[in-house]
Design an enzyme around this catalytic site. Structure first.
Site, mmCIF file in Angstrom:
data_model
loop_
_atom_site.group_PDB
_atom_site.id
_atom_site.type_symbol
_atom_site.label_atom_id
_atom_site.label_comp_id
_atom_site.label_asym_id
_atom_site.label_seq_id
_atom_site.Cartn_x
_atom_site.Cartn_y
_atom_site.Cartn_z
ATOM 1 N N HIS A 56 0.857 -1.196 0.000
ATOM 2 C CA HIS A 56 0.000 0.000 0.000
ATOM 3 C C HIS A 56 0.886 1.237 0.000
ATOM 4 O O HIS A 56 2.106 1.155 0.093
ATOM 5 C CB HIS A 56 -0.980 -0.010 1.175
ATOM 6 C CG HIS A 56 -0.362 0.076 2.529
ATOM 7 N ND1 HIS A 56 0.399 -0.937 3.073
ATOM 8 C CD2 HIS A 56 -0.393 1.054 3.475
ATOM 9 C CE1 HIS A 56 0.797 -0.591 4.284
ATOM 10 N NE2 HIS A 56 0.343 0.615 4.545
ATOM 11 N N HIS A 58 1.337 3.988 1.977
ATOM 12 C CA HIS A 58 1.843 4.764 3.109
ATOM 13 C C HIS A 58 3.366 4.873 3.066
ATOM 14 O O HIS A 58 4.067 3.920 2.706
ATOM 15 C CB HIS A 58 1.381 4.145 4.423
ATOM 16 C CG HIS A 58 -0.066 4.402 4.711
ATOM 17 N ND1 HIS A 58 -0.776 3.712 5.674
ATOM 18 C CD2 HIS A 58 -0.945 5.293 4.167
ATOM 19 C CE1 HIS A 58 -2.033 4.146 5.703
ATOM 20 N NE2 HIS A 58 -2.155 5.101 4.800
ATOM 21 N N ASP A 60 5.778 4.885 5.164
ATOM 22 C CA ASP A 60 6.656 3.961 5.889
ATOM 23 C C ASP A 60 6.736 2.591 5.213
ATOM 24 O O ASP A 60 7.449 1.705 5.689
ATOM 25 C CB ASP A 60 6.229 3.826 7.358
ATOM 26 C CG ASP A 60 4.863 3.197 7.541
ATOM 27 O OD1 ASP A 60 3.952 3.513 6.750
ATOM 28 O OD2 ASP A 60 4.697 2.393 8.477
ATOM 29 N N HIS A 61 6.034 2.440 4.091
ATOM 30 C CA HIS A 61 6.099 1.206 3.304
ATOM 31 C C HIS A 61 6.703 1.423 1.919
ATOM 32 O O HIS A 61 7.181 0.465 1.320
ATOM 33 C CB HIS A 61 4.706 0.591 3.168
ATOM 34 C CG HIS A 61 4.169 0.071 4.464
ATOM 35 N ND1 HIS A 61 4.053 -1.274 4.748
ATOM 36 C CD2 HIS A 61 3.741 0.713 5.572
ATOM 37 C CE1 HIS A 61 3.569 -1.430 5.977
ATOM 38 N NE2 HIS A 61 3.375 -0.232 6.490
ATOM 39 N N HIS A 112 -7.443 -0.823 5.703
ATOM 40 C CA HIS A 112 -6.397 0.100 6.158
ATOM 41 C C HIS A 112 -6.245 1.228 5.139
ATOM 42 O O HIS A 112 -6.227 2.413 5.495
ATOM 43 C CB HIS A 112 -5.096 -0.676 6.327
ATOM 44 C CG HIS A 112 -3.954 0.142 6.838
ATOM 45 N ND1 HIS A 112 -3.917 0.671 8.112
ATOM 46 C CD2 HIS A 112 -2.780 0.512 6.255
ATOM 47 C CE1 HIS A 112 -2.790 1.336 8.284
ATOM 48 N NE2 HIS A 112 -2.076 1.245 7.160
ATOM 49 N N ASP A 133 -0.246 -3.940 6.295
ATOM 50 C CA ASP A 133 -0.895 -3.453 7.513
ATOM 51 C C ASP A 133 -2.364 -3.866 7.593
ATOM 52 O O ASP A 133 -3.161 -3.202 8.258
ATOM 53 C CB ASP A 133 -0.810 -1.927 7.581
ATOM 54 C CG ASP A 133 0.583 -1.420 7.935
ATOM 55 O OD1 ASP A 133 1.485 -2.259 8.163
ATOM 56 O OD2 ASP A 133 0.772 -0.196 7.958
ATOM 57 N N HIS A 171 4.912 -4.695 11.064
ATOM 58 C CA HIS A 171 5.181 -3.911 12.268
ATOM 59 C C HIS A 171 5.327 -4.831 13.475
ATOM 60 O O HIS A 171 4.657 -5.865 13.560
ATOM 61 C CB HIS A 171 4.050 -2.912 12.548
ATOM 62 C CG HIS A 171 4.013 -1.753 11.613
ATOM 63 N ND1 HIS A 171 4.826 -0.640 11.755
ATOM 64 C CD2 HIS A 171 3.266 -1.527 10.505
ATOM 65 C CE1 HIS A 171 4.561 0.219 10.785
ATOM 66 N NE2 HIS A 171 3.619 -0.299 10.017
#
Length: 259
Positions: A56, A58, A60-61, A112, A133, A171
């Site tokens: 996805h 985001h 942090d990915h 998410h 996530d 995570h």
């Protein structure tokens, strides 16, 4: 044989590193930061980064995707419904891709985010799931874009995978997730045992992943919304009887948000 290791990133992210030692090729899943991958490749100069898989959009990915693509020329795979940097192949539900000789089926699992996908390798001996996530060990992702009904459907789809499926989420949230799970199901003996085990692991500095689908079915409240114990906890939380599993999910997800 593919080896899978975790490259820690930020405070609690894992970038999954898939390694084909015979071919000296590797792939990474959700590289939010390029630096850990670059460091690994610098320590293994005879290896090639062949693929980058994104679940996805985001940061942090995907924050490291463009730099890794530029530096190593890897193929970038990601969800068709989201903007993934430097994406070479946009994937829809049901698509199949090959990575390091492994065939992965793409599963659209919104909740998410709306375009979130997971990568499932259906192997009779060792099925694998990279779920970003959506599904966490002992929990699930927050609903930033999707609805409770969407996330419940996505989790139900993942829960239907073979019990031996190894779950690689991204995570290190397991201990906090299990604390919440115990609030929902304080009398669940498998959950109590898992909480004790993960507590010991974390005290030793050991990561808590991968999980597996059978363990999640037994201890993850978000996959157990049809169980009477979870339904009762949701009823008590809301102060009225809840009829559908999707509604139970909505109540406990909202509860977790403020836990």
């Amino acid at each position: 044989m593919i080896q899978i290791d975790a490259l820690p990133a930020f405070s609690d992210n894992y970038i999954w590193l898939l390694q084909d030692a015979a071919q000296r090729r590797c792939a990474v899943v959700d590289p939010g930061d390029a630096a850990p991958v670059e460091a690994w490749l610098a320590a293994h100069p005879d290896w090639t980064l062949s693929d980058i898989l994104a679940t996805h959009h985001h940061h942090d990915h995907v924050g490291g995707v463009a730099r890794l693509k530029e530096g190593f020329g890897a193929r970038v795979l990601g969800p068709a419904g989201e903007r993934i940097p430097a994406c070479d192949q946009a994937l829809e539900d049901g698509d199949k891709v090959e990575v390091l000789g492994l065939a992965f089926k793409v599963l659209h699992v919104p909740g998410h985010t709306l375009g979130h996908i997971a990568y499932f390798h259906d192997d009779a001996d060792a099925p694998l799931l990279f779920c970003g996530d959506t599904l966490f060990a002992g929990g699930c992702g927050r609903l930033f874009e999707g609805t409770p009904a969407q996330m419940h459907n996505s989790l139900s789809r993942l829960a239907a995978l073979p019990g031996t499926t190894r779950v690689y989420c991204t995570h290190e949230y397991t201990l906090s997730n299990l604390r919440f799970a115990r609030a929902v199901e304080p009398e669940n003996p498998q959950l109590a045992a898992r909480f004790a085990e993960v507590t010991a692991w974390r005290e030793q500095g050991r990561i808590s992943l991968p999980s597996n689908i059978a363990l999640e079915r037994a201890t993850n409240p978000f996959l157990r919304v049809a169980e009477s114990s979870v339904r009762q906890a949701a009823d008590e939380r809301k102060g009225e009887q809840i009829l559908s599993p999707a509604e139970v999910f909505a109540v406990i997800r909202q509860w977790k948000d403020s836990f």
